[in-house]
Design an enzyme around this catalytic site. Sequence first.
Site, PDB file in Angstrom:
ATOM      1  N   SER A 486     -61.264  68.642 -23.612  1.00 40.31           N
ATOM      2  CA  SER A 486     -61.839  67.862 -24.434  1.00 40.31           C
ATOM      3  C   SER A 486     -61.452  66.424 -24.388  1.00 40.31           C
ATOM      4  CB  SER A 486     -61.297  68.329 -26.011  1.00 40.31           C
ATOM      5  OG  SER A 486     -62.144  67.425 -26.977  1.00 40.31           O
ATOM      6  N   ASP A 572     -72.425  72.441 -27.703  1.00 42.80           N
ATOM      7  CA  ASP A 572     -71.242  71.890 -28.042  1.00 42.80           C
ATOM      8  C   ASP A 572     -71.594  70.334 -28.712  1.00 42.80           C
ATOM      9  OD1 ASP A 572     -68.749  70.593 -28.525  1.00 42.80           O
ATOM     10  OD2 ASP A 572     -68.046  71.049 -26.498  1.00 42.80           O
ATOM     11  N   HIS A 619     -66.473  74.551 -29.144  1.00 47.10           N
ATOM     12  CA  HIS A 619     -66.009  73.596 -28.283  1.00 47.10           C
ATOM     13  C   HIS A 619     -64.689  74.107 -27.647  1.00 47.10           C
ATOM     14  CE1 HIS A 619     -64.780  69.376 -27.091  1.00 47.10           C
ATOM     15  NE2 HIS A 619     -63.621  69.604 -27.865  1.00 47.10           N
TER      16      HIS A 619
END
Length: 656
Positions: A486, A572, A619
């Site tokens: 991320s 996502d 995610h």
Amino acid sequence: MAFLSSLLCSSARLVTLSRLRFWELAVCKRITWLSLSVQRCYTSDTSNPSVDHLRSGLERYKDLQKYFNRRLKATYRKFSNIPDYSVVCGHHHVYFIEGDGIYRMDQRQSEPVPEQVLNLGQVSGQEEKTGLDSEERKQRIQWTVQRIRLSPQEKHLAATLKATHREEPRCVVVRLGKGNSSPLDPPHVVFTKDKVFSLEWATDEVLFYTTLEGLRCSRVFRLDLTSSGSRITSVYEETHPDVFVEVALSRDRQILSINCNSRTSSKVLLIDRTTSHLEAFLVQPRQLDLMYHVEHWRKCLVILTNTGPGQEYQVVQAPLSEPSMVSWAPLFTPGPGTAIKDMDVVGDHCVLVARTPAGELVLIVVPLTRTKEAYTVQDGTLVPVTLFHSLPVEGLSQAPLLVHVYGAYGRDLNMDFCPEKRLLLEQGWALAYCHIRGGGERGLSWQRQASVEGKQRGVEDLQACLHHLFSLGVSSPQLTALTACSAGAVPVAALCNRHPHMMRAVTLQAPFLDVLGTMEDPNLPLTLEDREEWGDPVGNPKHRLTISSYCPLHNVTPQRYPSILLTAYSGDARVPLAGVLKYAEQLKSAIHTHFTMKPKSECEPAPNIVLNIQPGANHLGPEDLELMLEEEALTLAFLYTELGLDPPRPPRKGKR
């Protein structure tokens, strides 16, 4: 024997290595369900057949991936037999999750028999009535239980369930029967609602909940269950687009709070469950840079707020009848350099998790009946760079090194135990965790120093950490790989643009790579909220200049990059796939240009850019165990291949 070493380094000063006194690893378990989806992988390619560095990538890892898949399954089996005793206790029943649903047992019985409260198969069956085609149903009907909430007198149970491959949970409310003794009154579903994020009972018939819309929670609803059905009423709607709303219960279960938090400010409304009207009242209006979190104790509020010296957290107290800031009285203020990380109220004590200036993680217990007293309990150590290794430090010069990074949103770098990391330690790897600025390891100021215009400090910290590790004789650039997920991809990919020679390989999961493009688009679900972290390139020219200077996507240049494995998820919503694909294409083009310009006699071994796209919207990666192991096995195969390591030796079998 494994060791855990701690280092302290920054871009300004580096100090020597020290050995930690304590190492405690907690087993991280994932609840998994069988998934029928097929993994899809893509790899980079090139139209120029003479350029070898972008040849078909995944095939070269397949054999090692199969090997690591078997090893990981064996390693996971060592920990999967650990029993999970997580239960929810009611007045007379104990509730627990088992395979196909939620069960309960009556503790009043001498030999209690499990009774099923909710069958997940029935929840899945409701999907089949919606007219979805078979492929969509396969991706949506596998459910896991996220939260369980019992009403005060155990008349109803509410649970949120999450389906594989989608973000939005479903709320199911079950009317509970009187137990095993009443077969004519079995538990049955009385209410179902999609996109419910948080939920809490105020009474046996009143449930407050928030709804999730495009990764945002901005509305609170009240559900009244009556003998004739149900009634839904809107209670609160947040107008600020950067604010996330959720409901929660105080530890003593007397106060229900509506928490409205942005990255930099807070507003909390309370509902007293002991009153009949259940009307919400405000604690303190939203104020710029004021954050606070509320607990309840004996008609008083215990508040964790950043009104301490240097805008760090301290604990204050206020009467429930007069909760505003003018009534806040200091309860506990930590000493200089000590950062409060979390707070809870247990009995007549306020329990704080804090980190001292020396990096020690401590518990601070403040008696609420005698507030001038406080004492600490030591519980391990965490400092800016933490190093796990199975060999003495002196023997790490030839050891492969895997460096973990995050450094965003004021969150601590995840160091949870997982079997794949243990497997690497057994194979002689060193694992480094760089707690760079932007994270929360050293308090709110640690995060503020590397937000918005200070974002480059995180990149500089990462570079300094690597220099320090190498100067201590820990590994070398040719044996070093970086890994992040991320927002942690920003400092890693930015360092690859600036100093690609400092590492040989990189693995990025759900990577955030197009900071500039994302912050420019207000229609994306998290842009307005995240501008407090990254800046506003549309309305502030200085922010735009800063973001443009480090944004990974906008600083790719022709040079020899490390080999990079990019794992992304097609659905996502937090990190749109388009940014990852664009980054991969620019990398391919830059590498192609670099190797085209160099004479063939000077050509060095070229990197591999591998793009692994998986289905689903999670995610955090696949929830299904088989898919998760495939992904981890591919990562391990990629690391071993790109660092030029010999395949690990299979474990020895005992003689018969």
